[in-house]
Enzyme design. Structure first.
Site, PDB file in Angstrom:
ATOM      1  N   SER A   1      -7.133   3.830  -1.897  1.00 28.45           N
ATOM      2  CA  SER A   1      -6.511   2.360  -1.676  1.00 28.45           C
ATOM      3  C   SER A   1      -7.984   1.264  -1.758  1.00 28.45           C
ATOM      4  O   SER A   1      -7.882   0.391  -2.536  1.00 28.45           O
ATOM      5  CB  SER A   1      -6.264   2.298  -0.514  1.00 28.45           C
ATOM      6  OG  SER A   1      -4.920   2.978  -0.067  1.00 28.45           O
TER       7      SER A   1
ATOM      8  N   HIS B   1      -1.731  11.212  -1.337  1.00 26.40           N
ATOM      9  CA  HIS B   1      -1.274  10.293  -2.631  1.00 26.40           C
ATOM     10  C   HIS B   1      -0.674  10.805  -3.857  1.00 26.40           C
ATOM     11  O   HIS B   1      -1.275  11.744  -3.917  1.00 26.40           O
ATOM     12  CB  HIS B   1      -2.358   9.167  -2.769  1.00 26.40           C
ATOM     13  CG  HIS B   1      -3.488   8.264  -1.651  1.00 26.40           C
ATOM     14  ND1 HIS B   1      -4.469   7.770  -1.775  1.00 26.40           N
ATOM     15  CD2 HIS B   1      -2.480   8.232  -0.470  1.00 26.40           C
ATOM     16  CE1 HIS B   1      -4.452   6.748  -1.016  1.00 26.40           C
ATOM     17  NE2 HIS B   1      -3.192   6.704   0.057  1.00 26.40           N
TER      18      HIS B   1
ATOM     19  N   GLU C   1      -1.014  -7.725   2.065  1.00 22.52           N
ATOM     20  CA  GLU C   1      -0.736  -6.324   1.848  1.00 22.52           C
ATOM     21  C   GLU C   1       0.111  -5.821   3.008  1.00 22.52           C
ATOM     22  O   GLU C   1       0.525  -6.437   4.161  1.00 22.52           O
ATOM     23  CB  GLU C   1      -2.322  -5.894   1.919  1.00 22.52           C
ATOM     24  CG  GLU C   1      -2.191  -4.190   2.121  1.00 22.52           C
ATOM     25  CD  GLU C   1      -2.992  -3.936   2.744  1.00 22.52           C
ATOM     26  OE1 GLU C   1      -3.087  -2.523   2.212  1.00 22.52           O
ATOM     27  OE2 GLU C   1      -3.292  -4.084   3.401  1.00 22.52           O
TER      28      GLU C   1
ATOM     29  N   ASP D   1       0.649  -0.913   0.134  1.00 15.61           N
ATOM     30  CA  ASP D   1      -0.232  -0.306  -0.206  1.00 15.61           C
ATOM     31  C   ASP D   1       0.796   1.319   0.159  1.00 15.61           C
ATOM     32  O   ASP D   1       2.031   1.371   1.187  1.00 15.61           O
ATOM     33  CB  ASP D   1      -1.057   0.038   1.505  1.00 15.61           C
ATOM     34  CG  ASP D   1      -2.174   1.052   0.657  1.00 15.61           C
ATOM     35  OD1 ASP D   1      -2.062   1.755   0.659  1.00 15.61           O
ATOM     36  OD2 ASP D   1      -3.138   0.361   1.914  1.00 15.61           O
TER      37      ASP D   1
ATOM     38  N   HIS E   1       1.791   8.553   5.219  1.00 14.58           N
ATOM     39  CA  HIS E   1       0.518   9.848   5.000  1.00 14.58           C
ATOM     40  C   HIS E   1       0.821  10.646   6.215  1.00 14.58           C
ATOM     41  O   HIS E   1       1.164  12.244   6.101  1.00 14.58           O
ATOM     42  CB  HIS E   1      -0.458   8.864   5.615  1.00 14.58           C
ATOM     43  CG  HIS E   1      -1.700   8.454   4.127  1.00 14.58           C
ATOM     44  ND1 HIS E   1      -1.927  10.037   3.681  1.00 14.58           N
ATOM     45  CD2 HIS E   1      -2.456   7.538   4.219  1.00 14.58           C
ATOM     46  CE1 HIS E   1      -2.717   8.725   2.952  1.00 14.58           C
ATOM     47  NE2 HIS E   1      -2.947   7.791   2.890  1.00 14.58           N
TER      48      HIS E   1
ATOM     49  N   HIS F   1     -10.097  -2.629   6.472  1.00 17.49           N
ATOM     50  CA  HIS F   1      -9.643  -1.020   5.781  1.00 17.49           C
ATOM     51  C   HIS F   1      -9.755  -2.043   4.443  1.00 17.49           C
ATOM     52  O   HIS F   1      -9.993  -2.925   3.788  1.00 17.49           O
ATOM     53  CB  HIS F   1      -7.494  -1.250   6.587  1.00 17.49           C
ATOM     54  CG  HIS F   1      -6.985  -0.319   6.303  1.00 17.49           C
ATOM     55  ND1 HIS F   1      -6.282   0.204   5.773  1.00 17.49           N
ATOM     56  CD2 HIS F   1      -7.539   0.783   6.492  1.00 17.49           C
ATOM     57  CE1 HIS F   1      -6.094   1.644   5.175  1.00 17.49           C
ATOM     58  NE2 HIS F   1      -6.652   2.000   6.439  1.00 17.49           N
TER      59      HIS F   1
END
Length: 520
Positions: free
Chosen positions: A104, A456, A329, A60, A338, A167
């Site tokens: 995501s 992002h 993941e 991610d 972030h 998530h």
């Protein structure tokens, strides 16, 4: 045997390349390196058979800048992460149905289902707008993907993540939801309560309740009123259930009712004790996201690493003669970015690479397709003229204009800790990073634009592949292509009943057939 020879050649080359800084890089060195690369390209293995097993690794937030910086961070600029010498590489376009820069949930839906959807929606098509509960309940808007396709083909299925199991990325494997934030009931608006939250969909609905291996965090979405635990605080950013639920207990009751063997595990010791013959395993190791690898408690009562979870998942899934699908993941790369902590992001990328190394050791490349990619990039920038052999986290050089140093890694956008500007006597001045420890895990790299957090990136990401049909990744693809390659390679989903070879007649042949009156 052919693949083994190729791997030996790659291993020898890796040793040579990792010693580059101590060798003389004259013209003959680069010529020999070029010849070896050409020889490898000419002898690249192509495996045409069916993929009995598929492992899809998703990092991610791992854009190409993150990969490059992590490679240097973990080894040297001439080294490689575990997946960077896979024989087949492609490029994926990550935009979603309504945004050029995606989130995501939408990108995971594209990867897992082969259909692009809207920003922050999961497991539904683009007819469903953000927060539109009514639209998401329409059967025609709800889309299936890899997990359902694999289960229908008789394969075992599983996913492991360092984030909450509810998530954004994992939700696209099993849920149909118009807002990725609806992980539990407390975040769903009153006028949308007819929509079932993500946690309940995982435990109560298909295909979620049929997933054999589930590992990650997210206890506070599955059980109500969870408390802070040592080293495991409640995640104040995430959904916190208050309706009295105990979905872990419900998960157990479902497996008992179906006379299945099962295990619920919550730490390293319990995970290690699970027998490989166990049919269903639910590992919930944290209230919210799991701890980053550098900070986690590695004791028997602590949390497993992504590598630990990946290894155990493969051991549990490989007993099925029909094979398995596993999605892994590395979710905390994005979490670190972030918050503008580049070292944390690079360290998590290395941990992600380590998990891939485990999978390579535990699987047969002749029968297991391994695909590695990212859902989207970030605004991380790698700049300045840092000398070779330097730490990628260090100061790059001094600005010619303001005479203030800057680090090699920067962010395009960032939160208050990244936006390091102040006004002195009416003049805007940037903070001097050289007075801080820029290698510290908590150091925040400087950003150009102040936002609530690092946002992002919208650039393409790479996809790496090895195993049966891995050569189908070969150029610039839509992100949705990943789901179709996996479906085709494993003979499931859209390609379950198709032959392994698709023959497309050339335009010349089509025209001749039409002229001859032959129907096509």
């Amino acid at each position: 045997m052919y693949s083994l020879k190729f791997d030996v050649v790659v291993f020898i080359l890796t040793i040579k390349l990792n010693s580059v800084l101590s060798s003389k890089e004259d013209s003959s060195y680069w010529f020999d390196l070029g010849k070896n690369d050409i020889n490898n390209a000419l002898n690249k293995p192509v495996i045409q058979g069916t993929a009995k097993n598929v492992i899809l690794f998703v990092a991610d937030g791992m854009g190409i800048t993150t990969t490059t910086a992590a490679r240097i961070y973990s080894a040297t600029e001439s080294g490689y992460l575990a997946f960077e010498q896979f024989p087949h590489v492609g490029i994926l376009k990550t935009y979603n149905a309504d945004k050029l820069v995606p989130d995501s949930a939408s990108t995971a839906t594209a990867l897992f289902s082969g259909i692009k959807t809207n920003y922050k929606t999961s497991g539904v098509d683009s007819s469903v707008k953000l927060n539109d509960c009514e639209a998401s309940l329409k059967p025609e808007a709800r889309i299936d993907g890899l997990i359902k396709w694999a289960q229908d083909a008789g394969k075992s299925t599983g996913f492991v993540t360092t984030t909450r199991v509810t998530h954004a990325t994992p939700s696209a494997l099993y849920a149909h939801i118009p807002n990725r934030g609806w992980e539990c009931e407390s975040t769903i608006p009153d006028d949308s309560k007819k929509c079932k939250d993500i946690a309940r969909q995982l435990v109560e609905d298909e295909p979620g309740k049929n997933i054999n291996v589930i590992m990650g965090g997210g206890r506070q979405c599955l059980q109500s009123n969870t408390k802070d635990l040592p080293g495991d605080p409640v995640d104040t950013w995430a959904c916190f259930s208050k309706d009295g639920r105990d979905l872990i207990k419900d998960w157990i009751q479902d497996k008992k009712g179906r006379d299945k063997t099962y295990a619920v595990v919550q730490n390293n010791e319990q995970l290690n004790s699970v027998k490989s013959s166990t049919e269903f395993v639910l590992g919930i190791f944290a209230n919210g996201h799991m701890a980053m690898d550098y900070a986690r408690n590695k004791s028997p009562k602590g949390m497993p690493s992504l590598s630990n979870m990946t290894q155990k998942a493969i051991e549990l899934l490989h007993n099925n003669p029909e094979g398995y699908l596993l999605v892994v993941e590395g979710g905390l790369i994005d979490y670190a970015h972030h918050r503008g902590h580049a070292r944390q992001a690079l360290d998590e990328t290395v941990s992600f690479s380590d998990a891939i190394r485990v999978a390579l050791e535990k699987t047969d490349p002749q029968e297991t397709l391994i695909v590695v990619t990212s859902d989207h990039s970030h605004s991380l920038v790698f700049t300045g003229y840092l000398s070779r052999g330097s730490n990628v986290l260090d100061v790059a050089q001094e600005s010619v204009l303001d005479k203030i140093p800057y680090t090699s890694l920067l962010y395009g956008t960032g939160g208050p800790n990244n936006y390091q500007y102040s006004s002195i006597n009416g003049t805007v001045s940037r903070a001097d990073p050289s007075i801080n420890d820029t290698r510290d895990y908590q150091y925040s790299q400087q950003a150009v634009v102040l936002t609530d957090e690092v946002t992002h990136g919208g650039s393409d990401v790479l996809v790496y592949a090895k195993g049966p049909m891995a050569h189908l990744f070969h150029t610039v693809h839509e992100q949705t292509y990943v789901a179709y390659v996996i479906s085709y390679a494993a003979k499931m989903g859209q390609f379950k009943n198709n032959s392994q070879r698709i023959i497309v007649p050339s335009m010349f042949l089509v025209l001749n057939m039409l002229l001859m009156g032959i129907s096509i």
